[in-house]
Scaffold this active site. Structure first.
Site, PDB file in Angstrom:
ATOM      1  N   TYR A 187      12.613  32.142   5.106  1.00 33.38           N
ATOM      2  CA  TYR A 187      11.324  32.725   5.479  1.00 33.38           C
ATOM      3  C   TYR A 187      11.258  33.056   6.962  1.00 33.38           C
ATOM      4  CZ  TYR A 187       9.267  31.375   1.014  1.00 33.38           C
ATOM      5  OH  TYR A 187       8.965  31.253  -0.312  1.00 33.38           O
ATOM      6  N   LYS A 207       0.850  -1.199   0.000  1.00 32.66           N
ATOM      7  CA  LYS A 207       0.000   0.000   0.000  1.00 32.66           C
ATOM      8  C   LYS A 207       0.883   1.245   0.000  1.00 32.66           C
ATOM      9  CE  LYS A 207      -0.129  -0.469   5.014  1.00 32.66           C
ATOM     10  NZ  LYS A 207      -0.883  -0.990   6.147  1.00 32.66           N
ATOM     11  N   CYS A 222      11.628  25.152   3.103  1.00 35.18           N
ATOM     12  CA  CYS A 222      10.719  25.791   2.138  1.00 35.18           C
ATOM     13  C   CYS A 222      10.028  24.715   1.297  1.00 35.18           C
ATOM     14  CB  CYS A 222      11.482  26.722   1.209  1.00 35.18           C
ATOM     15  SG  CYS A 222      12.675  27.770   2.016  1.00 35.18           S
ATOM     16  N   ASP A 272      10.359  23.863  -1.921  1.00 38.43           N
ATOM     17  CA  ASP A 272      11.207  23.070  -2.804  1.00 38.43           C
ATOM     18  C   ASP A 272      12.678  23.078  -2.402  1.00 38.43           C
ATOM     19  OD1 ASP A 272       8.963  22.814  -4.715  1.00 38.43           O
ATOM     20  OD2 ASP A 272       9.304  24.973  -4.921  1.00 38.43           O
ATOM     21  N   HIS A 322      -6.427  -7.097  13.016  1.00 39.67           N
ATOM     22  CA  HIS A 322      -5.207  -6.288  13.061  1.00 39.67           C
ATOM     23  C   HIS A 322      -4.939  -5.911  14.514  1.00 39.67           C
ATOM     24  CE1 HIS A 322      -2.040  -4.015  11.301  1.00 39.67           C
ATOM     25  NE2 HIS A 322      -2.559  -2.822  11.482  1.00 39.67           N
ATOM     26  N   ARG A 373       1.237 -10.732   7.579  1.00 39.41           N
ATOM     27  CA  ARG A 373       1.167  -9.573   6.673  1.00 39.41           C
ATOM     28  C   ARG A 373       2.376  -8.668   6.910  1.00 39.41           C
ATOM     29  NH1 ARG A 373      -4.051  -9.628   8.952  1.00 39.41           N
ATOM     30  NH2 ARG A 373      -3.575  -7.698  10.078  1.00 39.41           N
ATOM     31  N   ARG A 392     -11.075   0.121  14.279  1.00 39.61           N
ATOM     32  CA  ARG A 392     -10.916   0.879  13.044  1.00 39.61           C
ATOM     33  C   ARG A 392     -11.921   0.347  12.048  1.00 39.61           C
ATOM     34  NH1 ARG A 392      -4.881   1.246  10.494  1.00 39.61           N
ATOM     35  NH2 ARG A 392      -5.368  -0.848   9.761  1.00 39.61           N
TER      36      ARG A 392
HETATM   37  C1  LIG Z   1      -0.185  -1.794   6.988  1.00 40.16           C
HETATM   38  C2  LIG Z   1      -0.748  -3.016   7.542  1.00 40.16           C
HETATM   39  C3  LIG Z   1       0.076  -4.099   7.905  1.00 40.16           C
HETATM   40  C4  LIG Z   1       1.585  -4.043   7.877  1.00 40.16           C
HETATM   41  O1  LIG Z   1       2.024  -3.304   8.996  1.00 40.16           O
HETATM   42  P1  LIG Z   1       3.577  -3.054   9.306  1.00 40.16           P
HETATM   43  O2  LIG Z   1       3.603  -2.490  10.636  1.00 40.16           O
HETATM   44  O3  LIG Z   1       4.036  -2.105   8.265  1.00 40.16           O
HETATM   45  O4  LIG Z   1       4.235  -4.367   9.192  1.00 40.16           O
HETATM   46  C5  LIG Z   1      -0.535  -5.275   8.290  1.00 40.16           C
HETATM   47  N1  LIG Z   1      -1.879  -5.359   8.346  1.00 40.16           N
HETATM   48  C6  LIG Z   1      -2.699  -4.337   8.046  1.00 40.16           C
HETATM   49  C7  LIG Z   1      -4.158  -4.511   8.145  1.00 40.16           C
HETATM   50  C8  LIG Z   1      -2.168  -3.122   7.651  1.00 40.16           C
HETATM   51  O5  LIG Z   1      -2.968  -2.105   7.355  1.00 40.16           O
END
Ligand SMILES: *Cc1c(COP(=O)(O)O)cnc(C)c1O
Length: 855
Positions: free
Chosen positions: A748, A519, A797, A799, A648, A705, A618
């Site tokens: 700035y 992602k 800044c 850029d 998660h 994951r 979430r």
């Molecule tokens: C991003 C994500 C992960 C991976 O998490 P890390 O901390 O980057 O290993 C795993 N599961 C879900 C649902 C996530 O959104």
């Protein structure tokens, strides 16, 4: 991994302790030969080597001031400034620091029990090593020589990197230039298997004859534990020597009458691929393989590797899959925007014939219109005479559409001039506009001579391959031709990525599947390139946050299953078309999904993943919703393709919340038991992110994951700090240097001041629009210029930003500044501005060019 104590070295190396280090328990962690590459001084041991024009002893004061405390020096050396200048240092005297370096590496090698390949021969060593490492990387965690480290010094440094706790295979190359050298390399590498590439016929200064040279090279394979030499039986000189030595072998041939373990027969050849049938005599297996190149050196190198894979009994279909991917990461080739709308393929590290053929292949694949130019140095390591060699080189050009060659070096100048004088294949009309029919040639004896007359405006709208052996310093040509408008680059190291993947794989029980999170543009690293590598490395699943990201991957040709974490319900038809699998986290979504079954379609409905909320709060079904969810599943069980159930963790990386985490795991077990019963079958279950993989091995379930760990950041702080390799380096350049009088202000809001004394400041080509956080302003951030820290001055800044380089007098406009990467670890930088490494990585804006490298 355990390291020897410095105080044990006198015994190991037959040396004399001149002075014990202030820290008596100092360990030997890194071997250091070059005072410009100190890196981590703790545990670094400097070996003071003496060469023809170089004496390492001269650098001791500089090294000591950089924090190096351990030294191996030559007997009877008078130390600069006397011993008292090195009061904290440990110093050992030996007869030969080079021999000591080699002995130490040999002792280290003995701790490794896995297989080790030694590769030698006149040509192709580096290519065969790199390809073999690539082809075996899905099965093994490999330690290999970096680049072409194959010398008396390179081999010990390479072998020192073997980590018995981590690596499963070593691949090292050995090159020699005189009698006696191979014996020493053999004692360090101690190969259990070997590959002999080819023997060149060129006259070599260090040997009296080709036979003697060959005999010397074969010494690599004479150790007591040597099991098998892979070689080609078609060179009579090699075959005779190998047979007379009685080495254990596995040999291959391309001749119909030669006896061998493996016979290759040409099936078909086209402009850029070659297919061959392989017949494995002992097992009767025959299979056809297609190699993605057509030039002879590459075919030869490819067949050496193929022989190893067949001998290891890797499935032919799997071998073919790996072969097809061979060239893109085979070389360190960088693509860069050039000036005047040109495009550069930068390959300035080595230049042998096989490497040139590959680079030309890459050039041929470019679809950009316009002329193609090759800037080429002398070709090294070919084993051919100059005339034959450059005839081969010229023969490779038409297929790549090259219409202009700039040759740099004595030999190439001589040979190309001779060819054009004889009017062979080439004509010397400079600025010819006829593509392919005539090729314009210019030659220069040295890189300096070329640079002296170079006008970048001579290279307009073209694709330029810049290919040179290291010693020609072609990076200067690249610098001159590269577009300068925005000097910020994110370099992504694909080898480091593979390495990190293997590290996490080894934490899993066999059979546990691996989903990788790509992602957010693969955490900023570039989705397509990362996904493509993961496909090669056989990840089981990819995951993205939104459908668009999945669609982009499919359109780029990625075929792995892809889970979409947050698909909009109205995208379900699109998901079906792109074979993307949504997470279902609410009843509304489930209903929308079920509604897609009412739309007639040829394509199967996408598989789904049920997201359960066990405490993250979430997305996902709560435990309170379980009875309703179970009832819905029961109702539709006949046609609900549930691929997995997941949850998660809210605090996988925080030991203080481990009780909460265990409750989440227990809730997940309860919920999935009920849901699987409702479905009537079991499905994949997965919970853990990168930190969780390391901290909760009991909860790997069927799949994990992996996210940030792949990109080299250990969010759990539990692994050995050297286990992961940093993947990304963000670099920018200095646009201008200014001198500020005392009291002047910068930027700035005039928030930076030059304080009491005059300061030198550098303006860098990076700002918050590139993803460089504003919070780094006013001293919070640091960049590295020439390896030294330069603090931010004033505000960041849009850029640009300004840094103080008063302490770095050598800094000049055009120099590189490292923003994060080696020496500037992400977690530490993130901590300075109250954020996390994730944010720094994903903030790098898409306008920053990604450059993918593989060594
Ligand atoms: C991003 C994500 C992960 C991976 O998490 P890390 O901390 O980057 O290993 C795993 N599961 C879900 C649902 C996530 O959104």
């Amino acid at each position: 991994m355990s390291f020897p104590l410095f105080l044990d070295l006198p015994g190991l190396l037959a040396g004399r302790l001149l002075q014990a280090p202030a820290n008596a328990t100092s360990e030997v962690r890194h071997l250091l030969l070059d005072s410009r590459r100190v890196g981590l001084p703790v545990g670094a041991v400097f070996f003071a080597l003496r060469g023809l024009s170089h004496d390492g002893h001269r650098y001791l004061p500089a090294l000591y001031s950089q924090g190096v405390r351990l030294f191996i020096i030559e007997e009877n050396t008078t130390l600069l400034n006397g011993l008292s200048a090195y009061s904290e240092a440990g110093i050992i005297e030996v007869a030969s620091p080079l021999a000591a370096l080699q002995t130490l590496a040999a002792v280290h090698r003995e701790e490794f029990n896995g297989p080790v390949f030694g590769i030698t021969g006149s040509n192709g060593k580096t290519t065969v090593k790199e390809w073999l490492a690539q082809l075996l990387s899905p099965d093994e965690d490999i330690c290999r020589s970096p680049r072409s480290y194959n010398s008396q010094v390179g081999v010990p440094l390479s072998v020192w990197e073997l980590n018995p706790e981590r690596h499963t295979l070593g691949i090292f190359e050995a090159g020699i230039s005189e009698v006696g050298e191979m014996e020493r390399l053999a004692a360090i590498i101690q190969p259990t298997e070997g590959i002999f590439t080819t023997i060149g016929t060129a006259h070599d200064a260090g040997f009296t004859s080709a036979e003697q040279k060959l005999r010397e090279k074969l010494r690599l394979f004479e150790g007591a534990h040597f099991q098998r030499l892979f070689y080609c039986a078609d060179q009579p000189l090699v075959r005779t020597a190998v047979v007379s030595l009685g080495l254990p072998t596995f040999c291959w041939t391309r001749q119909p009458t030669q006896s061998a373990d493996l016979r290759f027969t040409l099936v078909a050849a086209s402009g850029d691929s070659t297919s061959l049938q392989a017949e494995y005599v002992a097992t009767g297996l025959t299979a056809t393989f297609s190699l993605p190149f057509a030039d002879e050196p590459s075919i030869e190198n490819g067949l050496h590797c193929l022989a190893v894979l067949l001998h290891r009994q890797v499935e032919p279909a799997e071998i073919q899959r790996r072969l097809a991917r061979l060239h893109p990461v085979a070389m360190r080739l960088e693509m860069k925007l050039g000036r005047h709308d040109s495009y550069l393929l930068d390959d300035t590290y080595n230049n042998d014939l096989a490497g040139l053929a590959l680079a030309l292949n890459a050039l041929a694949r470019q679809s950009r219109p316009g002329r193609r130019t090759l800037i080429l140095s002398d070709v090294l390591e070919s084993g051919l005479t100059g005339e034959a060699l450059y005839a081969r080189v010229v023969g490779l050009l038409p297929a790549a559409g090259v219409s202009r060659v700039v040759g740099i070096g004595e030999e190439i100048s001589r040979e190309l001039c001779a060819k054009s004088a004889n009017n062979e294949e080439l004509s010397i009309e400079v600025e010819s506009s006829e593509v392919n029919s005539a090729c314009s040639i210019q030659v220069f004896p040295t890189t300096e001579a070329f640079l002296a007359q170079l006008n970048p405006a001579d290279f307009v709208h073209e694709t330029i391959l810049i290919k040179g052996a290291r010693r020609f310093g072609f990076e200067r040509i690249v610098a001159a031709l590269q577009a300068q408008q925005h000097g910020t680059v994110l370099e992504v190291n694909l080898d480091a990525l593979s390495h990190n993947l293997q590290y996490y794989r080894r934490q899993l029980r066999p059979g546990t599947k691996l989903m990788v999170m790509v992602k957010a543009f693969a955490y900023g690293a570039g989705s397509y390139e990362v996904a493509s590598l993961l496909e090669f490395q056989r990840a089981d699943y990819l995951a993205v946050a939104y459908a668009d990201e999945g669609i982009a991957l499919r359109e780029a040709g990625i075929s792995l299953p892809i889970m979409v974490m947050n698909a909009a319900p109205d995208a379900f038809e699109t998901l079906r078309r792109y074979r993307l699998e949504p997470e279902i986290y609410s009843f509304e979504m489930l209903d929308e999904y079920l509604a897609t079954f009412d739309i007639p379609s040829e394509l199967p409905a996408p598989k789904i993943h049920l997201k359960l909320d066990t405490g993250m709060r979430r997305l996902g079904f709560d435990e309170a919703e379980l009875p309703t969810l179970a009832a819905r599943l029961r109702q539709h069980t006949a046609h609900l393709p549930v691929a997995s159930m997941m949850t998660h963790l809210a605090a996988a990386d925080e030991p203080g919340h481990d009780d909460f985490t265990r409750e989440q795991l227990a809730a997940f077990r309860r919920m999935t038991t009920v849901l699987e019963a409702a479905l009537g079958h079991s499905v994949l279950k997965h919970v853990l992110n990168s930190a969780g993989i390391l901290r909760f091995p009991e909860a790997h379930f069927d799949m994990v994951r992996l996210g940030i760990g792949l990109y080299g950041v250990d969010a759990s702080n539990t692994s050995d700090p050297t286990a992961l390799r940093p993947v990304s380096q963000l670099r920018t350049t200095i646009s201008q240097i200014k001198t500020l009088p005392a009291g002047a202000t910068v930027g700035y809001g005039r928030r930076g001041t030059a304080a009491a004394t005059e300061r030198r400041i550098a303006t860098l080509a990076i700002g918050y629009a590139d993803g460089y956080d504003r919070r780094f302003g006013n001293g919070a951030g640091t960049v590295l210029i020439h390896g030294q820290p330069a603090p931010l001055l004033g505000s960041v800044c849009m850029d640009m930003c300004m840094v103080d380089v008063t302490a770095i007098p050598q800094a000049r406009a055009g120099d590189v500044a490292l923003v994060f990467g080696d020496g500037l670890p992400l977690p530490e930088l993130a901590g300075r501005i109250g954020t996390i490494a994730y944010e720094l990585l994903t903030n790098v804006s898409e306008r920053v060019k990604r450059v993918f490298v593989s060594e």
